[in-house]
Structure formats: structure tokens, C-alpha cells
Design an enzyme around this catalytic site. Structure first.
Site, short mmCIF file in Angstrom:
data_model
loop_
_atom_site.label_atom_id
_atom_site.label_comp_id
_atom_site.label_asym_id
_atom_site.label_seq_id
_atom_site.Cartn_x
_atom_site.Cartn_y
_atom_site.Cartn_z
N HIS A 37 0.84 -1.21 0.00
CA HIS A 37 0.00 0.00 0.00
C HIS A 37 0.87 1.25 0.00
CE1 HIS A 37 -2.85 -2.85 2.11
NE2 HIS A 37 -3.62 -2.39 1.16
N SER A 185 0.30 -8.92 1.27
CA SER A 185 -1.16 -8.89 1.33
C SER A 185 -1.57 -8.72 2.79
CB SER A 185 -1.72 -10.21 0.80
OG SER A 185 -3.05 -10.39 1.23
N SER A 186 -2.67 -8.01 2.99
CA SER A 186 -3.17 -7.84 4.37
C SER A 186 -3.52 -9.20 4.97
CB SER A 186 -4.41 -6.95 4.37
OG SER A 186 -4.11 -5.75 3.72
#
Ligand code: PAF
Length: 282
Positions: A37, A185-186
Site C-alpha cells: 500500500h 497482502s493484508s
């Protein structure tokens, strides 16, 4: 950095910004931020005068209630990261703000929403289409930034922008990987140490398949090898391993060196669903 919660607040801010014309960049997120992000944020700060990040875990894009409930919420840490990164504004709306009444809105993205992610997560892309449209309407960005890890989502949003004539530019930012290749990735934070090791099968399979195709190996044979590898790994369950045209996202049954292609994978490692992709010839 200023945090705001409603479209009305943003209208006020935007009015002030309009006094000296500035380009507004938007990075839509669902929070639980990681370096991937922050790469989007970095591009936003570099390419727009005003950087806005939205954090909203969008209920309508989850076809699985448990997945929604388990989605990590790390708002305080997220805000700290964004402040440090130099973001100007963070939009943190409530569900009631984004969905004052339950939406019945239906998009039809054609085949694009019926294959791969669309086939395994019915309704997912409709929810993405709805929320991204709402975010675009609320913020009116000039540039919006999305990650390559969600390649099919990017194709859907490109179609949304074209079909609804959103006056903005889309920018694609490359996937950020851990040192061993796992795409950030979260969801990775839900993997236990053993699953974390097993999750490498996604990236390893993509790299192997790319090399094999470049050597001239037949795609269906490569696909079969990968399917078998997943079957042999306990706790892993492959949903798809497909070759697609990168922009339009049509599924290829054979590899054509002259066409822009990407290999896409989705698999469960334990109860954590992961996706990844690798572009072959860009
Ligand atoms: O990619 C995501 O995190 C989400 O799908 C998005 C684009 C923020 C919409 O909720």
C-alpha cells in the site's frame, strides 16, 4: 495530515483546494496497510499535488461473511504509517456514510466478472464497482492508484472508468513482494509460520510456469504440473491457475509470445485465501 469521515467534509476541503488548482490523487484501501500500500501512497505523493487515502472495509465486496469478519482492522497503526509517509488527507467513512440504504445496484462487467476471481467470488466485483464508484464520486480524484496484485480488479475498474466516463487517470503500481517472493497482502498476517512457508507455492508456481513457457513448454502441461504440486501440498487448495491476456483478461488456452500475457493464481493456504500473478511479456 487530516482525517475526515464524510463526503460533505471533503466538499469543504475541495472547495478550498480549488482556489489554487491542484491535482488530487486517491489511493483506495481497506486498511491493514503494508509496504505494498505504501508503494501506492508513494506514487500518489510523487504524482499528485494532494494525496488522499481512503480506508474502508467494504462489506458489499465480501461474498463470504467470515472473510469480512476476519478482515484485519489496524486503523491506528494505518494512520500512523500514512502520517509518516506524508499523506495529506485520509478518508475513513462509516458503513452508514457509504451505504445510507442497502444498495441493490447491479453492474454487468460481462465475461470479465465471470472468470477467475469473479467465478470463485460471486458478487465480489459488483461490490468493488459500487464502492469504487462511490469513492470516485466522493473524492473526485484526478488520478487513482491501484496495485497490480489485484490485476483482474484493475481490469474491472478500467472498464468502470471507461463505461461511466469518470474523468480520471488510472495508475497501476507493481506488486511488492517479501524477500522470498510472497506477494504482500493484508491477509498474510493470518498465516501461521507453517502456512507462511507453504504460501510460497503461489509465487514459486508462477515463476516456474513463466520459465517453462519461455522455454516453449505447452501451457496445458504446465498447468497440469502446477495443479499436481498443489494437490500434493497438505493444507493448500488451488482454486485456479490460469493464463490470461493482461489488459482485457481473456483466458488463453495456449501461450502466444506476441500477446501481453499474465499468469494468475488463487489458492487457500489453510483458511486464508491468497492471490498473485506474474506478467510474462509486458
Ligand atoms: O483492493 C482493495 O483493497 C479494494 O478492493 C478496494 C479497491 C479498496 C475497494 O474496496
Amino acid at each position: 495530515m487530516k482525517v475526515f469521515h464524510t463526503g460533505a467534509e471533503w466538499k469543504e476541503i475541495r472547495l478550498q483546494l480549488l482556489q489554487a488548482p491542484k491535482t488530487i490523487g486517491l489511493v483506495p484501501t481497506m486498511g491493514a496497510l503494508h509496504q505494498g500500500h505504501l508503494d501506492l501512497v508513494d506514487q500518489c505523493i510523487k504524482n499528485a499535488d494532494v494525496a488522499v487515502v481512503s480506508i474502508f472495509v467494504n462489506p458489499t465486496q465480501f461474498n463470504n461473511k467470515e472473510d469480512f469478519d476476519k478482515y484485519p482492522n489496524t486503523l491506528d497503526a494505518d494512520l500512523e504509517l500514512l502520517e509518516k509517509a506524508g499523506v495529506d488527507y485520509v478518508f475513513v467513512p462509516s458503513v452508514e456514510t457509504m451505504y445510507p440504504t442497502p444498495t441493490k445496484l447491479q453492474f454487468d462487467f460481462g465475461d470479465l466478472e465471470r472468470i477467475l476471481e469473479g467465478a470463485f467470488r460471486p458478487g465480489h466485483f459488483n461490490g468493488v464497482g459500487v464502492i469504487v464508484s462511490k469513492l470516485f464520486h466522493s473524492i473526485s480524484p484526478d488520478i487513482a492508484f491501484f496495485g497490480q496484485k489485484d490485476l483482474q480488479q484493475v481490469a474491472i475498474i478500467r472498464k468502470l472508468v471507461n463505461d461511466l466516463s469518470f474523468p480520471l487517470e488510472l495508475r497501476l503500481v507493481p506488486t511488492r513482494r517479501e524477500e522470498d517472493g510472497l506477494a504482500m497482502s493484508s491477509r498474510n498476517r493470518r498465516l501461521n509460520p507453517e502456512q507462511r512457508k507453504k504460501a510460497l507455492i503461489l509465487h514459486d508456481s508462477l515463476v516456474f510456469a513463466k520459465k517453462e513457457l519461455e522455454k516453449g513448454q505447452n501451457w496445458l502441461d504446465v498447468q497440469q504440473i502446477i495443479t499436481r504440486n498443489f494437490e500434493e501440498l497438505e493444507g493448500a487448495e488451488l482454486e485456479y491457475f490460469e493464463l490470461v491476456e493482461t489488459d482485457k483478461f481473456e483466458v488463453f488456452k495456449e501461450f502466444d509470445l506476441t500477446k501481453k500475457s499474465s499468469i494468475c493464481v488463487a489458492a487457500y493456504i489453510g483458511d486464508v485465501r491468497l492471490i498473485d500473478n506474474l506478467t510474462i511479456n509486458s
